[in-house]
Design an enzyme around this catalytic site. Structure first.
Site, PDB file in Angstrom:
ATOM      1  N   ASP A 191       9.134   2.724 -23.385  1.00 28.79           N
ATOM      2  CA  ASP A 191      10.062   1.721 -23.933  1.00 28.79           C
ATOM      3  C   ASP A 191      11.168   1.450 -22.924  1.00 28.79           C
ATOM      4  OD1 ASP A 191      11.201   4.346 -24.396  1.00 28.79           O
ATOM      5  OD2 ASP A 191      12.596   3.447 -25.823  1.00 28.79           O
ATOM      6  N   GLU A 226      12.639   6.526 -26.341  1.00 33.13           N
ATOM      7  CA  GLU A 226      13.692   7.236 -25.602  1.00 33.13           C
ATOM      8  C   GLU A 226      14.988   6.447 -25.597  1.00 33.13           C
ATOM      9  OE1 GLU A 226      16.273   8.927 -22.653  1.00 33.13           O
ATOM     10  OE2 GLU A 226      15.559   6.869 -22.681  1.00 33.13           O
ATOM     11  N   THR A 263      43.403 -19.032 -36.244  1.00 33.75           N
ATOM     12  CA  THR A 263      44.510 -18.119 -36.528  1.00 33.75           C
ATOM     13  C   THR A 263      44.138 -17.269 -37.735  1.00 33.75           C
ATOM     14  OG1 THR A 263      45.514 -19.922 -37.778  1.00 33.75           O
ATOM     15  CG2 THR A 263      46.326 -19.563 -35.547  1.00 33.75           C
ATOM     16  N   ARG A 317      29.877  11.836 -23.930  1.00 37.47           N
ATOM     17  CA  ARG A 317      28.901  12.592 -23.130  1.00 37.47           C
ATOM     18  C   ARG A 317      29.336  14.050 -23.139  1.00 37.47           C
ATOM     19  NH1 ARG A 317      24.243   9.515 -21.548  1.00 37.47           N
ATOM     20  NH2 ARG A 317      25.011   7.405 -21.810  1.00 37.47           N
TER      21      ARG A 317
HETATM   22  N1  BES Z   1      16.500   7.710 -17.792  1.00 36.19           N
HETATM   23  C1  BES Z   1      17.708   7.603 -18.517  1.00 36.19           C
HETATM   24  C2  BES Z   1      18.631   8.786 -18.336  1.00 36.19           C
HETATM   25  C3  BES Z   1      19.073   9.093 -16.926  1.00 36.19           C
HETATM   26  C4  BES Z   1      19.123   8.120 -15.939  1.00 36.19           C
HETATM   27  C5  BES Z   1      19.429  10.365 -16.630  1.00 36.19           C
HETATM   28  C6  BES Z   1      19.520   8.440 -14.658  1.00 36.19           C
HETATM   29  C7  BES Z   1      19.857  10.691 -15.367  1.00 36.19           C
HETATM   30  C8  BES Z   1      19.891   9.735 -14.368  1.00 36.19           C
HETATM   31  C9  BES Z   1      17.385   7.427 -20.005  1.00 36.19           C
HETATM   32  O1  BES Z   1      16.395   6.466 -20.207  1.00 36.19           O
HETATM   33  C10 BES Z   1      18.602   6.953 -20.735  1.00 36.19           C
HETATM   34  O2  BES Z   1      19.014   5.850 -20.496  1.00 36.19           O
HETATM   35  N2  BES Z   1      19.155   7.774 -21.643  1.00 36.19           N
HETATM   36  C11 BES Z   1      20.219   7.374 -22.484  1.00 36.19           C
HETATM   37  C12 BES Z   1      20.312   8.225 -23.701  1.00 36.19           C
HETATM   38  C13 BES Z   1      19.599   7.737 -24.910  1.00 36.19           C
HETATM   39  C14 BES Z   1      19.919   8.601 -26.097  1.00 36.19           C
HETATM   40  C15 BES Z   1      19.827   6.291 -25.211  1.00 36.19           C
HETATM   41  C16 BES Z   1      21.540   7.487 -21.782  1.00 36.19           C
HETATM   42  O3  BES Z   1      21.730   8.356 -20.919  1.00 36.19           O
HETATM   43  O4  BES Z   1      22.416   6.694 -22.133  1.00 36.19           O
HETATM   44 MN    MN Z   2      14.821   6.730 -18.928  1.00 33.87          MN
HETATM   45 MN    MN Z   3      17.365   4.504 -20.041  1.00 36.01          MN
END
Ligand code: BES
Ligand code: MN
Ligand code: MN
Length: 454
Positions: A86, A150, A312, A325
């Protein structure tokens, strides 16, 4: 033999990826549900062609997991490959130089949504697997589990893992869904941050009001929301939620000194993002702020009138999406609870506040003294000519912590993406160099892992 095969099939390897990139498998938007399914089918067919056995789409409460395996010999170690098919929504479309689902190759890079995250990186594993099968060099058993949720928090993957525990046996989880420092400075990701994602709703008056007749006399929920959000950081950019830092794993001076050895050019960083200056928690440098420190960010904020011209109005409601995070040993549940309690407590009586948790994920740190890490390190060294640097990343892949807690397995995060790939942004790209290097490096991992596990 391996490199010969890869070289002979390079054009097809690229074209197959382009075909998959044409499928808009956006998991966040139900409008793309049929495309998500089409992508799962596409991947199933490619896994079968590549030589996998027992390939199937495993149903979940959401999008299916594409599963396939090749058990060559029970005495060999087993590698579980995880990835996702995805992608993020492509909005805003108008900022793309070429349409997001019509991939083009320009200046040695493939431009498309998902080019790097994660279709390009995930498909390297399918092609590396094909290469090993067709050249008779597959040194480990393999199980693929490629999910389709994901980008929306892997909400159904925990149940998948628990339900199929008996099938998901192995020695290590192998993932390419992260980045590396630069094409001449490979790195292996050794940590990911966790995540607490939530939405807040602030209600003032029970209906939108004339801002002249009522302005000054009632709370404007947007004004209040902004004040509340602003108060979540202090003058040192530390988060003010009581107990937020309680469980944060503080790194030793030695560990921080070790981290500081990774190359980083602050001027280049600022230039790449057009920034006058960086911003973050006092007492920490940029590379620490975006990896070993927890954060709080507003991802979106809305309410009131945002159409053409002016209206307004004092709106009745204001909203924001907020993410935090997390780092070891914070937990998503703990932080979500602390946020909720604090946010409700700072709301003035003039408004009502509702905090709705969305999804979360736990932080992880992966070992660097394991055979799997060693094998990955040797693999990069073989194909890049230099030893990769261990680096903790700021991103999140929620399922990685769950692989550890549910299956007892560590992950190796062999990423080949670059910051300049602009994942989640318009004009996402992935270098052909990186795609092909990944396909070359992965079989080396299998080779060394089998040797080290003997
Ligand atoms: N592949 C990414 C995460 C990532 C990218 C980790 C580059 C380290 C380096 C993953 O697809 C992603 O985007 N994860 C999301 C979390 C998810 C719960 C939506 C994120 O990190 O925002
Ligand atoms: Mn990813
Ligand atoms: Mn991602």
């Amino acid at each position: 033999m391996i490199n010969q095969y890869i070289n002979d099939n390079k054009d097809r390897f690229v074209n197959e990826l382009l075909d998959m990139l044409r499928i808009p498998s956006v998991s966040a938007d139900p409008k793309f549900k049929a495309d998500v399914m089409r992508n799962a089918e596409f991947l199933k067919e490619r896994l079968i062609e590549a030589g996998a056995d027992n390939v199937e789409l495993v149903e979940t409460a959401g999008n299916p997991v594409v599963y396939g395996e090749k058990m060559v010999d029970p005495s060999l170690p087993t590698v579980l490959v995880y990835g996702h098919y995805d992608v993020q929504p492509a909005d805003p479309y108008e900022l793309w130089t070429s349409p997001p689902f019509e991939p083009v190759i320009k200046d040695g890079k493939i431009y498309a949504r998902g080019a790097c995250d994660d279709k390009g990186q995930m498909y390297m594993h399918v092609k590396a697997f094909e290469t090993m099968v067709k050249t008779g060099t597959l040194a480990c058993n393999v199980r693929f589990m490629i999910e389709g949720e994901e980008e929306v928090g892997s909400v159904n993957l925990g149940a998948f893992v628990r339900e199929h525990k008996d099938r998901l046996t192995g020695d290590v989880i192998l993932i390419s869904d992260t980045g590396m420092l630069a094409n001449d400075t490979p790195s292996i990701t050794t940590g990911l941050r966790g995540l607490s994602y939530l939405e807040v709703e602030v209600t003032g008056p029970n209906r939108d009001l004339h801002s002249g007749l009522y302005g000054g006399a009632v709370a404007n929920p947007i004004n209040i929301l902004c004040q509340m959000i602003a108060s979540l950081h202090d003058e040192n950019n530390r988060i003010t939620i009581p107990g937020f830092y309680d469980n944060v794993d503080e790194l030793s001076q030695e560990e921080r000194a070790e981290m500081a050895r990774a190359p980083f050019d602050l001027d280049k960083y600022k230039k790449a993002l057009d920034l006058g200056d960086v911003h973050g928690e006092e007492g920490y440098v940029t590379m620490e702020r975006n990896s070993i420190r927890p954060t709080l960010d507003v991802n979106g904020i809305w309410g009131g009138y945002t159409g053409e011209g002016a209206k307004t109005v004092i709106p009745s409601k204001a909203y924001a999406k907020i993410s935090m995070r997390l780092v070891p040993h914070q937990t998503s549940e703990e932080i979500t609870e602390k946020f909720k309690k604090h946010f409700e407590s700072i709301a003035p009586k003039s408004v009502k506040v509702v905090v709705k948790p969305h999804h979360g994920g736990e932080p992880v740190v992966t070992p660097t003294d394991s055979p799997a890490y060693q094998a990955a390190s040797m693999a990069y060294e073989e194909t890049f000519g230099v030893k990769p640097i261990p680096v903790r990343s700021g991103g999140s892949i929620p399922i990685v912590a769950m692989f550890k807690s549910e299956l007892g397995l560590d992950s190796v995060l062999m990423g080949f993406g670059l910051d300049s790939d602009a994942i989640h942004s318009p004009n996402e790209s992935y270098g052909l160099f990186n795609y092909m290097k990944g396909i070359e490096t992965i079989p080396q991992f299998y080779k060394y892992f089998a040797q080290l596990k003997k």
